[in-house]
Design an enzyme around this catalytic site. Sequence first.
Site, PDB file in Angstrom:
ATOM      1  N   LYS A 173      -5.727  84.697  42.088  1.00 23.33           N
ATOM      2  CA  LYS A 173      -4.458  84.548  41.372  1.00 23.33           C
ATOM      3  C   LYS A 173      -3.483  83.662  42.162  1.00 23.33           C
ATOM      4  O   LYS A 173      -2.860  82.744  41.634  1.00 23.33           O
ATOM      5  CB  LYS A 173      -3.874  85.953  41.149  1.00 23.33           C
ATOM      6  CG  LYS A 173      -2.420  86.013  40.800  1.00 23.33           C
ATOM      7  CD  LYS A 173      -2.208  85.728  39.348  1.00 23.33           C
ATOM      8  CE  LYS A 173      -0.755  85.599  39.034  1.00 23.33           C
ATOM      9  NZ  LYS A 173      -0.286  86.362  37.952  1.00 23.33           N
TER      10      LYS A 173
ATOM     11  N   CYS B  28       6.045  82.763  39.441  1.00 20.82           N
ATOM     12  CA  CYS B  28       4.714  82.587  40.033  1.00 20.82           C
ATOM     13  C   CYS B  28       4.573  81.319  40.860  1.00 20.82           C
ATOM     14  O   CYS B  28       4.315  81.393  42.055  1.00 20.82           O
ATOM     15  CB  CYS B  28       3.671  82.575  38.925  1.00 20.82           C
ATOM     16  SG  CYS B  28       3.808  84.047  37.915  1.00 20.82           S
TER      17      CYS B  28
HETATM   18  N1  SAJ Z   1       6.233  72.473  35.937  1.00 19.91           N
HETATM   19  C1  SAJ Z   1       6.422  71.174  36.384  1.00 19.91           C
HETATM   20  N2  SAJ Z   1       5.486  70.236  36.070  1.00 19.91           N
HETATM   21  C2  SAJ Z   1       4.382  70.544  35.350  1.00 19.91           C
HETATM   22  C3  SAJ Z   1       4.178  71.865  34.927  1.00 19.91           C
HETATM   23  C4  SAJ Z   1       5.116  72.815  35.237  1.00 19.91           C
HETATM   24  O1  SAJ Z   1       7.421  70.861  37.052  1.00 19.91           O
HETATM   25  O2  SAJ Z   1       3.581  69.632  35.090  1.00 19.91           O
HETATM   26  C5  SAJ Z   1       7.232  73.510  36.246  1.00 19.91           C
HETATM   27  C6  SAJ Z   1       7.756  74.208  34.986  1.00 19.91           C
HETATM   28  O3  SAJ Z   1       8.785  73.472  34.383  1.00 19.91           O
HETATM   29  C7  SAJ Z   1       8.219  75.525  35.559  1.00 19.91           C
HETATM   30  C8  SAJ Z   1       7.212  75.800  36.685  1.00 19.91           C
HETATM   31  O4  SAJ Z   1       6.599  74.544  36.980  1.00 19.91           O
HETATM   32  O5  SAJ Z   1       9.500  75.424  36.126  1.00 19.91           O
HETATM   33  C9  SAJ Z   1       6.169  76.822  36.351  1.00 19.91           C
HETATM   34  O6  SAJ Z   1       5.691  76.633  35.035  1.00 19.91           O
HETATM   35  P1  SAJ Z   1       4.143  76.693  34.656  1.00 19.91           P
HETATM   36  O7  SAJ Z   1       4.029  76.383  33.230  1.00 19.91           O
HETATM   37  O8  SAJ Z   1       3.351  75.834  35.591  1.00 19.91           O
HETATM   38  O9  SAJ Z   1       3.698  78.170  35.022  1.00 19.91           O
HETATM   39  P2  SAJ Z   1       4.205  79.681  34.697  1.00 19.91           P
HETATM   40  O10 SAJ Z   1       4.959  80.189  35.878  1.00 19.91           O
HETATM   41  O11 SAJ Z   1       4.841  79.795  33.360  1.00 19.91           O
HETATM   42  O12 SAJ Z   1       2.779  80.421  34.632  1.00 19.91           O
HETATM   43  C10 SAJ Z   1       1.851  80.301  35.720  1.00 19.91           C
HETATM   44  C11 SAJ Z   1       0.478  80.011  35.117  1.00 19.91           C
HETATM   45  N3  SAJ Z   1      -0.448  79.660  36.207  1.00 19.91           N
HETATM   46  C12 SAJ Z   1      -1.206  78.576  36.146  1.00 19.91           C
HETATM   47  O13 SAJ Z   1      -1.180  77.785  35.220  1.00 19.91           O
HETATM   48  C13 SAJ Z   1      -2.124  78.348  37.312  1.00 19.91           C
HETATM   49  C14 SAJ Z   1       0.004  81.240  34.337  1.00 19.91           C
HETATM   50  O14 SAJ Z   1      -1.328  81.061  33.896  1.00 19.91           O
HETATM   51  C15 SAJ Z   1       0.074  82.493  35.214  1.00 19.91           C
HETATM   52  O15 SAJ Z   1      -0.235  83.652  34.449  1.00 19.91           O
HETATM   53  C16 SAJ Z   1       1.495  82.658  35.721  1.00 19.91           C
HETATM   54  O16 SAJ Z   1       1.860  81.480  36.464  1.00 19.91           O
HETATM   55  C17 SAJ Z   1       1.518  83.872  36.626  1.00 19.91           C
HETATM   56  O17 SAJ Z   1       1.978  84.929  36.157  1.00 19.91           O
HETATM   57  O18 SAJ Z   1       0.984  83.782  37.740  1.00 19.91           O
END
Ligand code: SAJ
Length: 417
Positions: A206, A260
């Site tokens: 995770k 996360c």
């Molecule tokens: N972000 C960027 N650039 C990107 C993608 C995201 O700057 O290309 C930013 C987003 O705007 C946000 C942050 O990153 O601020 C996190 O967003 P996210 O969509 O990457 O992730 P979370 O926190 O919504 O969910 C993640 C997911 N993990 C992965 O994709 C590896 C989800 O599957 C997990 O369940 C969750 O963390 C968790 O609970 O761990």
Amino acid sequence: MKIYPTINIIGLGYIGLPTSLIFSKNGYKVHGTDIKKETISILNKKILPIEENGLQELFESSLRNGITFSEEVIVSDFYIVCVPTPYLPKLKSIDPLFVIKAVEKVLNFCKPDSIIIIESTISPGTIKKFILPLVEDFNKKTNKHIHLAHAPERIIPGNMIHELVTNSRTIGADDEITLDRVVEIYSSITSGKIVKTSILNAELTKVVENTFRAVNIAFSNELLKLGSFYNFDPYEVIEICNLHPRVKILNPGPGVGGHCIPIDPWFLVGDWPLHTDLIRLSLETNESMPEFVLEHINKIKSKHGVKNQRIGLYGLTYKEDVDDIRESPSLQLISLINKNLGSDLISFDPTLKKIVVPGQTLSYEEFLNQTDLVVIMVKHSHLKNNFLSLKSKIILDTHNYSPKDVSNNRYLLSDSL
Ligand code: SAJ
């Protein structure tokens, strides 16, 4: 006729509630427990306390299947713990107290041979350090043979229901019988692959998954900064590189938020500080982004003579189309601005129905009336239908989300101002 085991889900938040509804929909007798009176009372009035695509239909079918909710833990075959693990920023670690309390509560009620599954996000080693000793001690005293497993949740807000029923799952347990029993219940709710491993490896996967994403985002943020220093278009470069079949660079932006991606990687750095330079630097790169946004705001402000009171932030949540503000780049930026400009910025977020920061307005019209410089911090779908309303504004688009001609004065973080 199949006899379904009973499941008690503890913690009915973003993860626990959808998970209970999915199990109930699939025929299990489910009881949901939460210490918050308000959550239970709302659910018992047949109202959902959170919004998520597809959740309402799922709720209705679970109610028909006899799901129950209360503040109490009840006798069940399985307990699934989905309580929060608050982040302690100073220690760069999580607080396992709610998980410990939930497990203690379960131990007071459980029957022999029941299984406690931890879904909450925890740092590697948490179960061995804090939970296993409690259970082993209890088993010695009572001979009830309670078993432990870890099934880290991995669903993404905004697409939770789809991911709950399609994502692969990692199940960690330290004995085969428990593993098989837990795999059986999860394989009935997801079409994804179920991977069996040890508790420690489940904890690690995770955190490693989220670390991979954090490092990848940091790489794109570094490219963004390079673009602004050395005058090239990082968005176009990333887009072209991503046409290569083995390259997938994520999107640069104003920083990372949520519970996360900005947090989990710190568990690895905290535990193994001497061997995690790349991860630490990536986290620091992502954490530096709100400051980078502020530098751009200051330059645009001077160039156009914008007053502090006329700067507005569009979007307060940690990402698009969710109503979650935890660790959001906008909140990080607001606290920087309070330190630097000493004023409460105007802000608006279409997903929020309540005021969460000073200076926030709940009306988009009011937001437009009060601002000259609009900083797009979140790519909410709401804005897609409202780009025309930004025509006369100065725009700083931290995601390169708006059309190029959204206004005559549109800036990106990749611009060298
Ligand atoms: N972000 C960027 N650039 C990107 C993608 C995201 O700057 O290309 C930013 C987003 O705007 C946000 C942050 O990153 O601020 C996190 O967003 P996210 O969509 O990457 O992730 P979370 O926190 O919504 O969910 C993640 C997911 N993990 C992965 O994709 C590896 C989800 O599957 C997990 O369940 C969750 O963390 C968790 O609970 O761990």
